[in-house]
Design a protein around this motif. Structure first.
Motif, short mmCIF file in Angstrom:
data_model
loop_
_atom_site.label_atom_id
_atom_site.label_comp_id
_atom_site.label_asym_id
_atom_site.label_seq_id
_atom_site.Cartn_x
_atom_site.Cartn_y
_atom_site.Cartn_z
N ASP A 58 0.79 -1.23 0.00
CA ASP A 58 0.00 0.00 0.00
C ASP A 58 0.83 1.29 0.00
O ASP A 58 0.44 2.28 -0.63
CB ASP A 58 -0.94 0.02 1.21
CG ASP A 58 -2.04 -1.01 1.12
OD1 ASP A 58 -2.35 -1.43 -0.01
OD2 ASP A 58 -2.58 -1.40 2.17
N VAL A 59 1.93 1.30 0.72
CA VAL A 59 2.69 2.55 0.84
C VAL A 59 3.26 2.99 -0.51
O VAL A 59 3.57 4.16 -0.71
CB VAL A 59 3.83 2.38 1.88
CG1 VAL A 59 4.95 1.49 1.36
CG2 VAL A 59 4.37 3.74 2.32
N ARG A 60 3.32 2.08 -1.47
CA ARG A 60 3.82 2.41 -2.81
C ARG A 60 2.69 2.70 -3.79
O ARG A 60 2.93 2.98 -4.96
CB ARG A 60 4.68 1.26 -3.34
CG ARG A 60 5.98 1.10 -2.57
CD ARG A 60 6.73 -0.16 -2.94
NE ARG A 60 7.11 -0.23 -4.33
CZ ARG A 60 7.90 -1.19 -4.83
NH1 ARG A 60 8.39 -2.12 -4.03
NH2 ARG A 60 8.20 -1.19 -6.11
N ARG A 79 8.98 -10.63 -4.79
CA ARG A 79 9.86 -11.46 -5.62
C ARG A 79 10.95 -10.60 -6.28
O ARG A 79 12.13 -10.99 -6.33
CB ARG A 79 9.04 -12.19 -6.68
CG ARG A 79 9.86 -13.17 -7.54
CD ARG A 79 8.98 -13.99 -8.45
NE ARG A 79 8.19 -14.97 -7.70
CZ ARG A 79 6.86 -14.89 -7.54
NH1 ARG A 79 6.18 -13.89 -8.07
NH2 ARG A 79 6.22 -15.82 -6.84
N ALA A 80 10.57 -9.44 -6.76
CA ALA A 80 11.55 -8.55 -7.38
C ALA A 80 12.57 -8.08 -6.35
O ALA A 80 13.77 -7.96 -6.66
CB ALA A 80 10.84 -7.35 -8.01
N ALA A 81 12.13 -7.82 -5.12
CA ALA A 81 13.05 -7.41 -4.06
C ALA A 81 14.04 -8.51 -3.75
O ALA A 81 15.24 -8.26 -3.55
CB ALA A 81 12.26 -7.01 -2.81
N ALA A 82 13.56 -9.75 -3.68
CA ALA A 82 14.45 -10.88 -3.42
C ALA A 82 15.45 -11.06 -4.54
O ALA A 82 16.66 -11.24 -4.31
CB ALA A 82 13.62 -12.15 -3.24
N THR A 124 5.30 4.64 -12.03
CA THR A 124 5.97 3.37 -12.27
C THR A 124 7.41 3.59 -12.73
O THR A 124 8.34 2.92 -12.24
CB THR A 124 5.20 2.55 -13.33
OG1 THR A 124 3.88 2.28 -12.84
CG2 THR A 124 5.91 1.24 -13.63
N ASP A 125 7.62 4.52 -13.64
CA ASP A 125 8.97 4.80 -14.12
C ASP A 125 9.86 5.32 -13.01
O ASP A 125 11.05 4.93 -12.90
CB ASP A 125 8.93 5.80 -15.28
CG ASP A 125 8.39 5.19 -16.57
OD1 ASP A 125 8.34 3.94 -16.66
OD2 ASP A 125 8.02 5.97 -17.47
N GLU A 126 9.31 6.21 -12.18
CA GLU A 126 10.11 6.75 -11.07
C GLU A 126 10.46 5.65 -10.07
O GLU A 126 11.60 5.57 -9.58
CB GLU A 126 9.32 7.87 -10.37
CG GLU A 126 9.26 9.16 -11.19
CD GLU A 126 8.28 10.17 -10.60
OE1 GLU A 126 8.49 11.38 -10.83
OE2 GLU A 126 7.30 9.76 -9.93
N GLN A 127 9.50 4.79 -9.77
CA GLN A 127 9.79 3.70 -8.83
C GLN A 127 10.80 2.73 -9.40
O GLN A 127 11.70 2.26 -8.68
CB GLN A 127 8.50 2.98 -8.45
CG GLN A 127 7.57 3.80 -7.58
CD GLN A 127 6.51 2.96 -6.87
OE1 GLN A 127 6.72 1.78 -6.59
NE2 GLN A 127 5.37 3.56 -6.58
N ASN A 128 10.70 2.43 -10.68
CA ASN A 128 11.65 1.50 -11.29
C ASN A 128 13.07 2.07 -11.26
O ASN A 128 14.04 1.35 -10.96
CB ASN A 128 11.25 1.20 -12.74
CG ASN A 128 10.03 0.32 -12.83
OD1 ASN A 128 9.66 -0.36 -11.87
ND2 ASN A 128 9.37 0.32 -13.99
N ARG A 129 13.19 3.35 -11.56
CA ARG A 129 14.51 3.99 -11.51
C ARG A 129 15.06 3.97 -10.08
O ARG A 129 16.26 3.73 -9.87
CB ARG A 129 14.40 5.42 -12.03
CG ARG A 129 15.73 6.19 -12.09
CD ARG A 129 15.52 7.58 -12.67
NE ARG A 129 16.72 8.39 -12.57
CZ ARG A 129 16.79 9.68 -12.89
NH1 ARG A 129 15.71 10.30 -13.36
NH2 ARG A 129 17.94 10.35 -12.78
N THR A 130 14.19 4.21 -9.13
CA THR A 130 14.59 4.21 -7.72
C THR A 130 15.05 2.83 -7.28
O THR A 130 16.09 2.68 -6.63
CB THR A 130 13.42 4.69 -6.85
OG1 THR A 130 13.04 6.01 -7.24
CG2 THR A 130 13.80 4.69 -5.38
N VAL A 131 14.27 1.81 -7.62
CA VAL A 131 14.61 0.45 -7.22
C VAL A 131 15.93 0.02 -7.85
O VAL A 131 16.75 -0.66 -7.22
CB VAL A 131 13.48 -0.53 -7.58
CG1 VAL A 131 13.92 -1.97 -7.39
CG2 VAL A 131 12.25 -0.23 -6.74
#
Length: 303
Positions: free
Chosen positions: A9-11, A24-27, A288-295
């Motif tokens: 939720d926070v995202r 799964r992506a984090a792992a 989504t693009d900002e989060q992907n760049r951040t991750v």
């Protein structure tokens, strides 16, 4: 300093399947922990049980579950069930909750939060260890035990703590603290020294200090900060966060969130490491693009 990743939720709104994909992506990216927050959507513990069972290669945690709505015997049952589901990888983060929400939404008392949390932890700890309790206190009654077959171990317990008395309580009766919207100055000058001293005085190991903040790698920092100020406006108003923001010299969440280019975000994270934070909980913010760049950046730093 390890780096963990907030999911759910926070995202932003996400289906349960999408949350599992985030874990799964984090792992796969090598993050230390996937953290689920209790908001007004998915139940944090249930979500982390499902996602953690589906993704076996990452620690999981709640940051945090407000305790006023859950009796400690109920929470102990839930936490040990999750601990079994994720094969012992759970960190249970708990908190007193935001007062205006606890009273306004649930009609529950919010006076003496430190006293209430002290009694709660006094009962919760033994229950998580499979021990019986017989507690008749000022704010809480709990009699009985939680029996989970199979030798399930007690999860590590962290307490959301920012005020001096709650910080000391977290050091005395828990394994550490998890903060939200708290900057490196407040952590380094107030929270880390106090919780470390309290843990030492209680004969406990050095505490875990998990610091959580929105993070956004972007070239348009002013725009992102304006969006954070609007989305998290409540944090600038309620006393639980206002006092900590004042210690940081921040007008609101937009001033403590980590926002900037790859270089700026990396430099900001070093300040948390230098403040004594043991794990940073990054909540990727934005589109989504900002989060992907951040991750992508955070994964590089985590390695």
């Amino acid at each position: 300093m390890q780096i963990g990743l907030a999911v759910g939720d926070v995202r932003g709104p996400a289906t349960l399947e999408a949350v599992v994909d985030q874990v799964r992506a984090a792992a796969d990216a090598g993050f230390a922990t996937a953290w689920s927050s209790q908001a007004l959507g998915w139940d944090a513990l249930t979500t982390i049980a499902g996602a953690g069972a589906a993704v076996p290669d990452i620690a999981v945690g709640t940051a945090v579950v407000p305790v006023p709505q859950r009796h400690p015997m109920v929470l102990a049952t839930q936490a040990l069930t999750v601990q079994a589901a994720v094969a012992g990888r759970l960190t249970l983060g708990v908190g007193a909750g935001v007062g205006v929400m606890v009273s306004g939404m649930f009609g529950l008392p919010t006076d003496r939060p430190v006293r209430r949390m002290r009694e709660y932890l006094t009962v919760l700890g033994p229950l998580l260890r499979g021990e019986s309790v017989h507690h008749h206190g000022e704010t809480l009654t709990a009699v009985g035990a939680v029996t989970i077959p199979g030798g399930v171990s007690a999860p590590s317990v962290l307490v959301a703590a920012m005020g001096p008395r709650m910080v000391r309580l977290a050091g005395e009766l828990a394994d550490g603290t998890v903060t939200w919207m708290t900057g490196p100055k407040a952590l380094g000058e107030h929270i880390v020294p106090a919780i470390t001293e309290a843990a030492a005085d209680a004969g406990r190991q050095a505490p875990r200090v998990v610091a959580g903040l929105p993070v956004c790698v972007t070239d348009t920092a002013d725009d992102v900060r304006a969006r954070i100020a609007e989305q998290f406006a409540l944090a600038a108003q309620v006393p639980e966060y206002r006092a900590t923001l004042d210690r940081e010299g921040a007008a609101g969440p937009q001033d403590v969130a980590i926002v900037g280019t790859e270089t700026g975000v990396a430099q900001a994270l070093t300040r948390f490491r230098d403040a004594g934070v043991t794990e940073f909980m990054a909540a990727p913010y934005g589109t989504t693009d900002e989060q992907n760049r951040t991750v992508d950046l955070l994964a590089e730093l985590a390695r």
